[in-house]
Design a protein around this motif. Sequence first.
Motif, PDB file in Angstrom:
ATOM      1  N   ASP A  99     -65.380 -64.923  -9.304  1.00  0.00           N
ATOM      2  CA  ASP A  99     -66.038 -64.013  -8.366  1.00  0.00           C
ATOM      3  C   ASP A  99     -67.468 -64.427  -8.058  1.00  0.00           C
ATOM      4  O   ASP A  99     -68.302 -63.591  -7.718  1.00  0.00           O
ATOM      5  CB  ASP A  99     -66.023 -62.586  -8.930  1.00  0.00           C
ATOM      6  CG  ASP A  99     -66.635 -62.499 -10.330  1.00  0.00           C
ATOM      7  OD1 ASP A  99     -67.109 -63.532 -10.833  1.00  0.00           O
ATOM      8  OD2 ASP A  99     -66.619 -61.399 -10.917  1.00  0.00           O
ATOM      9  N   ARG A 130     -67.643 -67.905 -14.172  1.00  0.00           N
ATOM     10  CA  ARG A 130     -67.368 -67.092 -12.983  1.00  0.00           C
ATOM     11  C   ARG A 130     -67.219 -67.924 -11.718  1.00  0.00           C
ATOM     12  O   ARG A 130     -66.957 -67.371 -10.647  1.00  0.00           O
ATOM     13  CB  ARG A 130     -68.500 -66.074 -12.762  1.00  0.00           C
ATOM     14  CG  ARG A 130     -68.888 -65.248 -13.957  1.00  0.00           C
ATOM     15  CD  ARG A 130     -67.731 -64.608 -14.674  1.00  0.00           C
ATOM     16  NE  ARG A 130     -67.044 -63.607 -13.868  1.00  0.00           N
ATOM     17  CZ  ARG A 130     -66.045 -62.881 -14.324  1.00  0.00           C
ATOM     18  NH1 ARG A 130     -65.618 -63.057 -15.577  1.00  0.00           N
ATOM     19  NH2 ARG A 130     -65.444 -62.008 -13.545  1.00  0.00           N
ATOM     20  N   GLN A 153     -70.035 -57.594 -10.482  1.00  0.00           N
ATOM     21  CA  GLN A 153     -70.727 -58.717  -9.850  1.00  0.00           C
ATOM     22  C   GLN A 153     -72.243 -58.496  -9.838  1.00  0.00           C
ATOM     23  O   GLN A 153     -73.015 -59.433 -10.025  1.00  0.00           O
ATOM     24  CB  GLN A 153     -70.214 -58.925  -8.421  1.00  0.00           C
ATOM     25  CG  GLN A 153     -68.808 -59.503  -8.354  1.00  0.00           C
ATOM     26  CD  GLN A 153     -67.733 -58.502  -8.731  1.00  0.00           C
ATOM     27  OE1 GLN A 153     -67.826 -57.323  -8.367  1.00  0.00           O
ATOM     28  NE2 GLN A 153     -66.713 -58.951  -9.440  1.00  0.00           N
TER      29      GLN A 153
END
Length: 360
Positions: free
Chosen positions: A320, A316, A288
């Motif tokens: 996340d 994404r 991340q």
Amino acid sequence: MAALKWEASGAGEEEEEEEEATRRRPHRPFCRVVHETPVRYVKRHPHRQCSKFKDPGLSHLLHVCASRTTQKIVEPKVRPGRDCPRAPGLLTPETRRCQDREPPIKTKGVDEHTIIDILTKRSYAQRREIAFAYERRAKKGLGTDEETLIEILCSRSNQELVEIKRVYKELFKKDLEKDVAGDTSGNFAKLLLALVEGKRAEAGNVVDYQKIDDDARALYEAGVKRKGTDVSCWISILSERSVQHLQKVFQKYKSYSPYDMQESIRKEVKGDLEKSFLTLVDCVENKQLYFASRLNDAMKSKGAKEKVVTRIMVSRCEVDLGKIRTEFKSQYGQSLHQTIAEHTKDDYQRALLSLCGGDD
């Protein structure tokens, strides 16, 4: 067969007249009713309409969001059948609203806000399909966009790589592995092919400390300790071990080498191979944070890299992005939402902020 009547509270004389007219029409099949979220149904090919937008960033983002979702954007609660008449008396309120919303993509003045709302609010499955369809473009006509290829292959899980290969084969009627082998070369090609194979071990419940020590020692002896680098050893360990295992290997590596893994990579290899190994290490240590860094660099660099921002935000968004936002705020002292607002503009900005989902 008696015509179907839809009951609505407060129906006036006008609706009664419509129903009376409907009963006099010849019979045709009725609308199919499906139980899904009532969101506007975009027909035909929305990505062909994206060129109408003046903002190139927005045009590109909407083209990405529209890819491989033609006729599947978000199904409306009521969907007209092939021969369903447009008679108001035969349609539910949802159908009427659905039909009333069709003009924005067809009319001369394109309604950017409506299109953005449609294309940036997807279900998880639809976002994954969009992302996979977009990611394969890094390989299409490989001239090649090595940076994008490295990002995708080094950051995706086994499951995601399997799906990428499936979609690629479906779209181009050939294997991704063969194209990678044909368009890259040397150790860089060997690493990419090892990643495409998706042989990375899944996390287990047992920590094998002996194997951790063996791998840390092997990485050191294959690189910093010797003259030259045994790249095949590095490729094998970095592409096959689980993320959790590698995190411990990198910690143990420091007990053998005077440099950490990233410093060792910079000393031992160069070019695309160096970038690939560094990306792998970054994603193992904190995926991340890696994406947060990519977003920050892309937006703040001279000549913002809109394709990088678009790819990461779309792919994404429901995987996340919440954690990416947290890492972004922690690393740069400013929220991702605020950074997007500062470095983008107009409808492209609005689309990205819609994908971002909120300020921190």
